[in-house]
Design a protein around this motif. Structure first.
Motif, PDB file in Angstrom:
ATOM      1  N   LEU A  84      17.232   1.854  -3.678  1.00 35.70           N
ATOM      2  CA  LEU A  84      17.853   2.306  -2.440  1.00 35.70           C
ATOM      3  C   LEU A  84      18.661   3.566  -2.728  1.00 35.70           C
ATOM      4  N   ASP A  85      18.301   4.647  -2.060  1.00 36.43           N
ATOM      5  CA  ASP A  85      18.956   5.930  -2.295  1.00 36.43           C
ATOM      6  C   ASP A  85      19.851   6.250  -1.105  1.00 36.43           C
ATOM      7  N   ARG A  86      21.119   6.456  -1.363  1.00 36.96           N
ATOM      8  CA  ARG A  86      22.058   6.701  -0.264  1.00 36.96           C
ATOM      9  C   ARG A  86      21.781   8.025   0.426  1.00 36.96           C
ATOM     10  N   ARG A  87      21.096   8.952  -0.242  1.00 34.38           N
ATOM     11  CA  ARG A  87      20.796  10.246   0.377  1.00 34.38           C
ATOM     12  C   ARG A  87      19.775  10.118   1.504  1.00 34.38           C
ATOM     13  N   ALA A  88      19.123   8.968   1.616  1.00 36.69           N
ATOM     14  CA  ALA A  88      18.122   8.777   2.655  1.00 36.69           C
ATOM     15  C   ALA A  88      18.746   8.350   3.983  1.00 36.69           C
ATOM     16  N   PHE A  89      20.046   8.139   4.013  1.00 31.55           N
ATOM     17  CA  PHE A  89      20.698   7.651   5.217  1.00 31.55           C
ATOM     18  C   PHE A  89      21.621   8.710   5.809  1.00 31.55           C
ATOM     19  N   PHE A  90      22.029   8.469   7.042  1.00 34.91           N
ATOM     20  CA  PHE A  90      22.901   9.379   7.775  1.00 34.91           C
ATOM     21  C   PHE A  90      24.226   9.518   7.049  1.00 34.91           C
ATOM     22  N   ARG A  91      24.642  10.727   6.827  1.00 32.27           N
ATOM     23  CA  ARG A  91      25.888  11.066   6.138  1.00 32.27           C
ATOM     24  C   ARG A  91      25.982  10.450   4.739  1.00 32.27           C
ATOM     25  N   ASP A  92      24.850  10.260   4.122  1.00 34.07           N
ATOM     26  CA  ASP A  92      24.770   9.731   2.754  1.00 34.07           C
ATOM     27  C   ASP A  92      25.520   8.418   2.583  1.00 34.07           C
ATOM     28  N   GLU A  93      25.448   7.568   3.579  1.00 34.93           N
ATOM     29  CA  GLU A  93      26.138   6.290   3.505  1.00 34.93           C
ATOM     30  C   GLU A  93      25.152   5.169   3.814  1.00 34.93           C
ATOM     31  N   VAL A  94      25.082   4.216   2.907  1.00 31.14           N
ATOM     32  CA  VAL A  94      24.170   3.090   3.080  1.00 31.14           C
ATOM     33  C   VAL A  94      24.755   2.137   4.119  1.00 31.14           C
ATOM     34  N   PRO A  95      23.995   1.764   5.132  1.00 29.28           N
ATOM     35  CA  PRO A  95      24.506   0.818   6.130  1.00 29.28           C
ATOM     36  C   PRO A  95      24.835  -0.540   5.504  1.00 29.28           C
ATOM     37  N   ALA A  96      25.751  -1.237   6.128  1.00 27.48           N
ATOM     38  CA  ALA A  96      26.186  -2.534   5.596  1.00 27.48           C
ATOM     39  C   ALA A  96      25.049  -3.542   5.566  1.00 27.48           C
ATOM     40  N   ALA A  97      24.085  -3.412   6.470  1.00 27.63           N
ATOM     41  CA  ALA A  97      22.971  -4.351   6.501  1.00 27.63           C
ATOM     42  C   ALA A  97      22.125  -4.274   5.228  1.00 27.63           C
ATOM     43  N   TYR A  98      22.133  -3.132   4.565  1.00 29.40           N
ATOM     44  CA  TYR A  98      21.347  -2.982   3.346  1.00 29.40           C
ATOM     45  C   TYR A  98      22.111  -3.363   2.094  1.00 29.40           C
ATOM     46  N   LYS A  99      23.405  -3.427   2.177  1.00 26.96           N
ATOM     47  CA  LYS A  99      24.201  -3.682   0.982  1.00 26.96           C
ATOM     48  C   LYS A  99      24.086  -5.117   0.490  1.00 26.96           C
ATOM     49  N   LYS A 100      23.944  -6.064   1.400  1.00 27.55           N
ATOM     50  CA  LYS A 100      23.798  -7.459   1.008  1.00 27.55           C
ATOM     51  C   LYS A 100      22.456  -7.952   1.530  1.00 27.55           C
ATOM     52  N   PRO A 101      21.571  -8.328   0.642  1.00 28.23           N
ATOM     53  CA  PRO A 101      20.269  -8.802   1.125  1.00 28.23           C
ATOM     54  C   PRO A 101      20.419 -10.132   1.853  1.00 28.23           C
ATOM     55  N   SER A 102      19.802 -10.213   3.012  1.00 22.35           N
ATOM     56  CA  SER A 102      19.877 -11.449   3.781  1.00 22.35           C
ATOM     57  C   SER A 102      18.742 -12.405   3.427  1.00 22.35           C
ATOM     58  N   VAL A 103      17.830 -11.927   2.607  1.00 25.61           N
ATOM     59  CA  VAL A 103      16.683 -12.751   2.233  1.00 25.61           C
ATOM     60  C   VAL A 103      16.974 -13.406   0.902  1.00 25.61           C
ATOM     61  N   SER A 104      16.724 -14.686   0.839  1.00 26.61           N
ATOM     62  CA  SER A 104      16.892 -15.408  -0.420  1.00 26.61           C
ATOM     63  C   SER A 104      15.528 -15.538  -1.079  1.00 26.61           C
ATOM     64  N   PHE A 105      15.487 -15.296  -2.345  1.00 27.47           N
ATOM     65  CA  PHE A 105      14.221 -15.356  -3.044  1.00 27.47           C
ATOM     66  C   PHE A 105      14.018 -16.681  -3.763  1.00 27.47           C
ATOM     67  N   THR A 106      14.908 -17.611  -3.516  1.00 30.84           N
ATOM     68  CA  THR A 106      14.737 -18.960  -4.115  1.00 30.84           C
ATOM     69  C   THR A 106      14.284 -19.902  -3.011  1.00 30.84           C
ATOM     70  N   ARG A 107      13.451 -20.824  -3.363  1.00 28.73           N
ATOM     71  CA  ARG A 107      12.956 -21.813  -2.389  1.00 28.73           C
ATOM     72  C   ARG A 107      13.857 -23.052  -2.436  1.00 28.73           C
ATOM     73  N   GLN A 108      14.146 -23.540  -1.258  1.00 33.23           N
ATOM     74  CA  GLN A 108      14.958 -24.744  -1.171  1.00 33.23           C
ATOM     75  C   GLN A 108      14.155 -25.796  -0.400  1.00 33.23           C
ATOM     76  N   ALA A 109      14.373 -27.021  -0.793  1.00 27.87           N
ATOM     77  CA  ALA A 109      13.673 -28.115  -0.114  1.00 27.87           C
ATOM     78  C   ALA A 109      14.289 -28.349   1.244  1.00 27.87           C
ATOM     79  N   GLY A 110      13.450 -28.463   2.267  1.00 28.84           N
ATOM     80  CA  GLY A 110      13.950 -28.709   3.610  1.00 28.84           C
ATOM     81  C   GLY A 110      14.231 -30.193   3.818  1.00 28.84           C
ATOM     82  N   LEU A 111      15.259 -30.510   4.527  1.00 26.60           N
ATOM     83  CA  LEU A 111      15.583 -31.908   4.804  1.00 26.60           C
ATOM     84  C   LEU A 111      15.161 -32.309   6.178  1.00 26.60           C
TER      85      LEU A 111
END
Length: 116
Positions: free
Chosen positions: A89-116
Protein backbone atom coordinates in the motif's frame (compact mmCIF):
# COMPACT_ATOMS: atom_id res chain seq x y z
CA UNK A 1 26.70 51.39 -59.40
CA UNK A 2 27.39 48.06 -61.02
CA UNK A 3 31.15 48.59 -60.78
CA UNK A 4 31.07 49.25 -57.03
CA UNK A 5 29.04 46.09 -56.39
CA UNK A 6 31.40 44.09 -58.57
CA UNK A 7 34.46 45.44 -56.76
CA UNK A 8 32.87 44.79 -53.33
CA UNK A 9 32.00 41.21 -54.30
CA UNK A 10 35.55 40.62 -55.61
CA UNK A 11 37.08 41.98 -52.40
CA UNK A 12 34.89 39.77 -50.22
CA UNK A 13 35.67 36.69 -52.27
CA UNK A 14 39.42 37.40 -52.00
CA UNK A 15 39.10 37.72 -48.22
CA UNK A 16 37.16 34.46 -48.05
CA UNK A 17 39.77 32.62 -50.14
CA UNK A 18 42.63 34.00 -48.07
CA UNK A 19 41.01 33.03 -44.78
CA UNK A 20 39.88 29.54 -45.82
CA UNK A 21 43.11 27.61 -45.62
CA UNK A 22 42.87 24.36 -43.67
CA UNK A 23 45.27 23.03 -41.07
CA UNK A 24 46.41 19.44 -41.05
CA UNK A 25 45.41 17.20 -38.16
CA UNK A 26 48.33 15.44 -36.57
CA UNK A 27 46.42 13.71 -33.79
CA UNK A 28 46.46 14.26 -30.06
CA UNK A 29 49.72 12.43 -29.40
CA UNK A 30 52.21 11.13 -31.89
CA UNK A 31 52.33 7.35 -32.12
CA UNK A 32 55.33 6.15 -30.11
CA UNK A 33 54.34 2.52 -29.54
CA UNK A 34 56.84 -0.04 -30.69
CA UNK A 35 54.94 -3.13 -29.55
CA UNK A 36 53.84 -5.89 -31.86
CA UNK A 37 50.24 -7.08 -32.10
CA UNK A 38 50.96 -10.20 -29.99
CA UNK A 39 52.61 -8.15 -27.21
CA UNK A 40 49.67 -5.77 -27.04
CA UNK A 41 47.23 -8.70 -26.92
CA UNK A 42 49.12 -10.39 -24.06
CA UNK A 43 49.22 -7.09 -22.13
CA UNK A 44 45.47 -6.70 -22.65
CA UNK A 45 44.76 -10.20 -21.34
CA UNK A 46 46.95 -9.58 -18.28
CA UNK A 47 45.20 -6.27 -17.58
CA UNK A 48 41.76 -7.83 -17.92
CA UNK A 49 42.59 -10.60 -15.47
CA UNK A 50 44.16 -8.30 -12.88
CA UNK A 51 40.85 -6.59 -12.05
CA UNK A 52 40.16 -2.92 -11.54
CA UNK A 53 43.29 -1.35 -10.09
CA UNK A 54 41.47 1.96 -9.52
CA UNK A 55 38.68 0.49 -7.40
CA UNK A 56 38.25 1.51 -3.76
CA UNK A 57 38.34 -2.10 -2.57
CA UNK A 58 40.90 -3.49 -5.02
CA UNK A 59 43.47 -4.33 -2.35
CA UNK A 60 41.14 -5.17 0.51
CA UNK A 61 40.52 -8.80 -0.42
CA UNK A 62 37.52 -10.71 0.92
CA UNK A 63 35.59 -8.81 3.55
CA UNK A 64 33.60 -10.61 6.22
CA UNK A 65 30.63 -9.01 7.93
CA UNK A 66 29.70 -10.02 11.45
CA UNK A 67 25.97 -9.68 11.99
CA UNK A 68 24.46 -9.25 15.43
CA UNK A 69 20.89 -9.93 14.28
CA UNK A 70 19.16 -13.18 15.18
CA UNK A 71 18.40 -15.32 12.13
CA UNK A 72 15.08 -16.59 13.49
CA UNK A 73 13.93 -13.04 14.28
CA UNK A 74 14.75 -11.81 10.77
CA UNK A 75 12.95 -14.78 9.24
CA UNK A 76 9.87 -14.19 11.41
CA UNK A 77 9.79 -10.52 10.34
CA UNK A 78 10.06 -11.53 6.68
CA UNK A 79 7.20 -14.03 6.99
CA UNK A 80 5.02 -11.47 8.77
CA UNK A 81 5.73 -8.86 6.10
CA UNK A 82 5.00 -11.36 3.31
CA UNK A 83 1.61 -12.20 4.86
CA UNK A 84 0.66 -8.55 5.41
CA UNK A 85 -2.13 -7.76 2.92
CA UNK A 86 -1.32 -4.04 3.02
CA UNK A 87 2.45 -4.28 2.54
CA UNK A 88 2.37 -2.82 -0.95
CA UNK A 89 0.00 0.00 0.00
CA UNK A 90 1.58 3.24 -1.18
CA UNK A 91 0.38 6.43 0.48
CA UNK A 92 1.27 8.43 -2.65
CA UNK A 93 -1.65 6.75 -4.42
CA UNK A 94 -4.20 8.52 -2.23
CA UNK A 95 -5.52 12.07 -1.94
CA UNK A 96 -3.05 14.34 -0.16
CA UNK A 97 -0.72 11.37 0.36
CA UNK A 98 -2.79 10.08 3.25
CA UNK A 99 -4.01 6.51 3.54
CA UNK A 100 -7.71 6.36 4.48
CA UNK A 101 -8.57 4.79 7.82
CA UNK A 102 -10.47 1.99 6.08
CA UNK A 103 -7.19 0.71 4.63
CA UNK A 104 -5.14 0.94 7.78
CA UNK A 105 -6.87 -1.93 9.57
CA UNK A 106 -7.89 -4.89 7.47
CA UNK A 107 -11.46 -5.90 8.11
CA UNK A 108 -10.95 -9.31 6.58
CA UNK A 109 -9.74 -12.13 8.77
CA UNK A 110 -7.62 -14.73 7.11
CA UNK A 111 -8.21 -17.38 9.76
CA UNK A 112 -11.18 -19.72 9.59
CA UNK A 113 -13.38 -20.10 12.60
CA UNK A 114 -15.93 -22.78 13.25
CA UNK A 115 -19.49 -21.52 13.07
CA UNK A 116 -21.83 -22.31 15.94
Amino acid sequence: MKNTKFIAAAALSLLAVAGAHAETYEGVHPLTNGYSRAEVQSQGVAAARSGNAYSDVADSGVQTIVSTADRAKIQAEAVAKAHDPLQSLDRRAFFRDEVPAAYKKPSVSFTRQAGL
